[in-house]
Write an enzyme that holds these catalytic residues in place. Structure first.
Site, PDB file in Angstrom:
ATOM      1  N   LYS A 185       0.759  -1.208  -0.208  1.00 52.47           N
ATOM      2  CA  LYS A 185       0.034   0.128  -0.192  1.00 52.47           C
ATOM      3  C   LYS A 185       1.039   1.138   0.006  1.00 52.47           C
ATOM      4  O   LYS A 185       0.421   2.367  -0.760  1.00 52.47           O
ATOM      5  CB  LYS A 185      -0.849  -0.225   1.202  1.00 52.47           C
ATOM      6  CG  LYS A 185      -1.878  -1.080   1.270  1.00 52.47           C
ATOM      7  CD  LYS A 185      -2.812  -1.104   2.586  1.00 52.47           C
ATOM      8  CE  LYS A 185      -2.279  -1.289   3.908  1.00 52.47           C
ATOM      9  NZ  LYS A 185      -1.579  -2.300   4.272  1.00 52.47           N
ATOM     10  N   ARG A 205      -9.334   0.696   9.396  1.00 55.24           N
ATOM     11  CA  ARG A 205      -9.127  -0.664   9.741  1.00 55.24           C
ATOM     12  C   ARG A 205     -10.265  -1.139  10.464  1.00 55.24           C
ATOM     13  O   ARG A 205     -10.104  -2.384  10.910  1.00 55.24           O
ATOM     14  CB  ARG A 205      -7.693  -0.414  10.394  1.00 55.24           C
ATOM     15  CG  ARG A 205      -6.384  -0.907   9.805  1.00 55.24           C
ATOM     16  CD  ARG A 205      -5.264  -0.761  10.508  1.00 55.24           C
ATOM     17  NE  ARG A 205      -4.022  -1.457  10.136  1.00 55.24           N
ATOM     18  CZ  ARG A 205      -3.123  -0.808   9.662  1.00 55.24           C
ATOM     19  NH1 ARG A 205      -3.073   0.223   9.204  1.00 55.24           N
ATOM     20  NH2 ARG A 205      -1.911  -1.894   9.462  1.00 55.24           N
ATOM     21  N   ARG A 208      11.291  -6.499   4.543  1.00 58.46           N
ATOM     22  CA  ARG A 208      11.446  -5.050   4.975  1.00 58.46           C
ATOM     23  C   ARG A 208      11.808  -4.860   6.213  1.00 58.46           C
ATOM     24  O   ARG A 208      12.417  -3.924   6.458  1.00 58.46           O
ATOM     25  CB  ARG A 208       9.921  -4.489   4.716  1.00 58.46           C
ATOM     26  CG  ARG A 208       9.618  -3.429   4.916  1.00 58.46           C
ATOM     27  CD  ARG A 208       8.259  -2.815   4.611  1.00 58.46           C
ATOM     28  NE  ARG A 208       7.259  -3.045   5.602  1.00 58.46           N
ATOM     29  CZ  ARG A 208       5.959  -2.933   5.371  1.00 58.46           C
ATOM     30  NH1 ARG A 208       5.589  -2.366   4.583  1.00 58.46           N
ATOM     31  NH2 ARG A 208       5.498  -2.996   6.512  1.00 58.46           N
ATOM     32  N   ARG A 222      11.738  -1.160  11.314  1.00 59.16           N
ATOM     33  CA  ARG A 222      10.750  -1.422  12.086  1.00 59.16           C
ATOM     34  C   ARG A 222      10.682  -2.401  12.900  1.00 59.16           C
ATOM     35  O   ARG A 222      10.614  -3.539  12.238  1.00 59.16           O
ATOM     36  CB  ARG A 222       9.643  -1.312  10.900  1.00 59.16           C
ATOM     37  CG  ARG A 222       8.992  -0.001  10.312  1.00 59.16           C
ATOM     38  CD  ARG A 222       7.815  -0.053   9.344  1.00 59.16           C
ATOM     39  NE  ARG A 222       6.520  -0.689   9.966  1.00 59.16           N
ATOM     40  CZ  ARG A 222       5.420  -0.696   9.306  1.00 59.16           C
ATOM     41  NH1 ARG A 222       5.351  -0.103   8.236  1.00 59.16           N
ATOM     42  NH2 ARG A 222       4.449  -1.390   9.898  1.00 59.16           N
ATOM     43  N   ARG A 231      -0.403  -9.354  13.315  1.00 60.27           N
ATOM     44  CA  ARG A 231      -0.688  -8.052  12.445  1.00 60.27           C
ATOM     45  C   ARG A 231      -1.570  -8.701  11.451  1.00 60.27           C
ATOM     46  O   ARG A 231      -2.735  -8.012  11.010  1.00 60.27           O
ATOM     47  CB  ARG A 231       0.360  -7.542  11.845  1.00 60.27           C
ATOM     48  CG  ARG A 231       0.730  -6.324  13.078  1.00 60.27           C
ATOM     49  CD  ARG A 231       2.351  -6.131  12.582  1.00 60.27           C
ATOM     50  NE  ARG A 231       2.390  -5.092  11.351  1.00 60.27           N
ATOM     51  CZ  ARG A 231       3.318  -4.949  10.380  1.00 60.27           C
ATOM     52  NH1 ARG A 231       4.612  -5.754  10.749  1.00 60.27           N
ATOM     53  NH2 ARG A 231       3.296  -4.096   9.460  1.00 60.27           N
TER      54      ARG A 231
HETATM   55  P1  AMP Z   1       1.067   0.361   9.203  1.00 63.39           P
HETATM   56  O1  AMP Z   1       2.271   1.144   8.933  1.00 63.39           O
HETATM   57  O2  AMP Z   1      -0.232   0.851   8.291  1.00 63.39           O
HETATM   58  O3  AMP Z   1       1.242  -1.339   8.891  1.00 63.39           O
HETATM   59  O4  AMP Z   1       0.612   0.374  10.675  1.00 63.39           O
HETATM   60  C1  AMP Z   1       1.673   0.074  11.516  1.00 63.39           C
HETATM   61  C2  AMP Z   1       0.929  -0.107  12.916  1.00 63.39           C
HETATM   62  O5  AMP Z   1       0.210   1.202  13.356  1.00 63.39           O
HETATM   63  C3  AMP Z   1      -0.547  -0.980  12.945  1.00 63.39           C
HETATM   64  O6  AMP Z   1      -0.072  -2.356  13.068  1.00 63.39           O
HETATM   65  C4  AMP Z   1      -1.295  -0.601  14.084  1.00 63.39           C
HETATM   66  O7  AMP Z   1      -0.546  -0.738  15.230  1.00 63.39           O
HETATM   67  C5  AMP Z   1      -1.201   0.863  14.000  1.00 63.39           C
HETATM   68  N1  AMP Z   1      -2.089   1.552  13.075  1.00 63.39           N
HETATM   69  C6  AMP Z   1      -1.905   2.138  11.840  1.00 63.39           C
HETATM   70  N2  AMP Z   1      -3.206   2.363  11.200  1.00 63.39           N
HETATM   71  C7  AMP Z   1      -4.005   2.108  12.087  1.00 63.39           C
HETATM   72  C8  AMP Z   1      -5.413   2.355  12.206  1.00 63.39           C
HETATM   73  N3  AMP Z   1      -6.244   2.715  11.065  1.00 63.39           N
HETATM   74  N4  AMP Z   1      -6.238   1.963  13.281  1.00 63.39           N
HETATM   75  C9  AMP Z   1      -5.490   1.330  14.504  1.00 63.39           C
HETATM   76  N5  AMP Z   1      -4.152   1.192  14.456  1.00 63.39           N
HETATM   77  C10 AMP Z   1      -3.336   1.556  13.227  1.00 63.39           C
END
Ligand code: AMP
Length: 194
Positions: free
Chosen positions: A14, A89, A128, A134, A146
């Site tokens: 994404k 989400r 990654r 990360r 996740r």
């Molecule tokens: P991402 O970079 O989108 O993979 O997000 C990394 C982490 O941020 C996720 O595993 C969640 O812990 C948190 N996170 C990101 N977006 C959301 C969301 N819309 N709702 C809740 N937690 C989020």
């Protein structure tokens, strides 16, 4: 406004595709994960709150996430549109986004899901994790959590947009440019039918 939700599990691509889409369609990229990480780095109150959830691979509570997202949209009201990446989400987030955008006299144009097998996701995330820094990408247990959180709490958000005829799914396997081409075709076809 052209408001796209880029959807799919962690590791679906994404963020990579969002970066390409914003320059082609002149949109603002809002990645909730990126915003949380910037807050963690800046040691803000929000970052401190979000960190324990992110490190464990769980979702940050809806209330906090929705408030943050709305304030980011408010900062960019002159935009031609947004790419929402990693948001919504949960169905609660999708409902909040809908009423918030309505108050700004706009709405989501389309949700596009990137379809990638679980085996490929784990492979991509571990790769990654080696250079992204990360922590949530480097630990196999956190990755598994996740993906489980995605399947249990997030996948259902597609239904929210599907019932509004705003959902499209594309193959997320292939070169970055191939996938980008599929995304652009989907967006352009949708724009014609608007
Ligand atoms: P991402 O970079 O989108 O993979 O997000 C990394 C982490 O941020 C996720 O595993 C969640 O812990 C948190 N996170 C990101 N977006 C959301 C969301 N819309 N709702 C809740 N937690 C989020």
């Amino acid at each position: 406004m052209l408001n796209i939700v880029l959807f799919g599990p962690p590791g679906a691509g994404k963020g990579t595709q969002a970066e390409k889409l914003i320059s082609k369609y002149n949109l603002v990229h809002l990645s909730t994960g990126d915003i949380f990480r910037a807050n963690i780095k800046g040691k803000t109150e929000l970052g401190t709150l979000a960190k324990s959830y992110i490190d464990a691979g769980n979702l940050v509570p809806d209330e906090v996430t929705i408030k943050m997202l709305e304030s980011e949209v408010d900062k960019n009201l002159a935009a031609e549109g947004f790419i929402f990446d990693g948001f919504p989400r949960t169905t609660t987030q999708a409902e909040a986004l809908e009423s918030f955008l309505k108050s700004k006299e706009t709405s989501i144009s389309l949700m596009i899901a990137l379809n990638v097998s679980e085996q490929e996701l784990i492979k991509r995330l571990l790769l990654r994790g080696k250079d992204s820094g990360r922590a949530d990408d480097a630990n196999e247990e956190v990755i598994a959590n996740r993906i489980e959180v995605y399947n249990e709490q997030t996948a259902v958000v597609a239904d929210f947009y599907n019932t509004q005829n705003k959902f499209e799914k594309i193959d997320g396997i292939g070169s970055i440019d191939d996938i980008f081409g599929r995304l652009c075709d989907t967006i352009d076809n949708h724009k014609v039918s608007l």
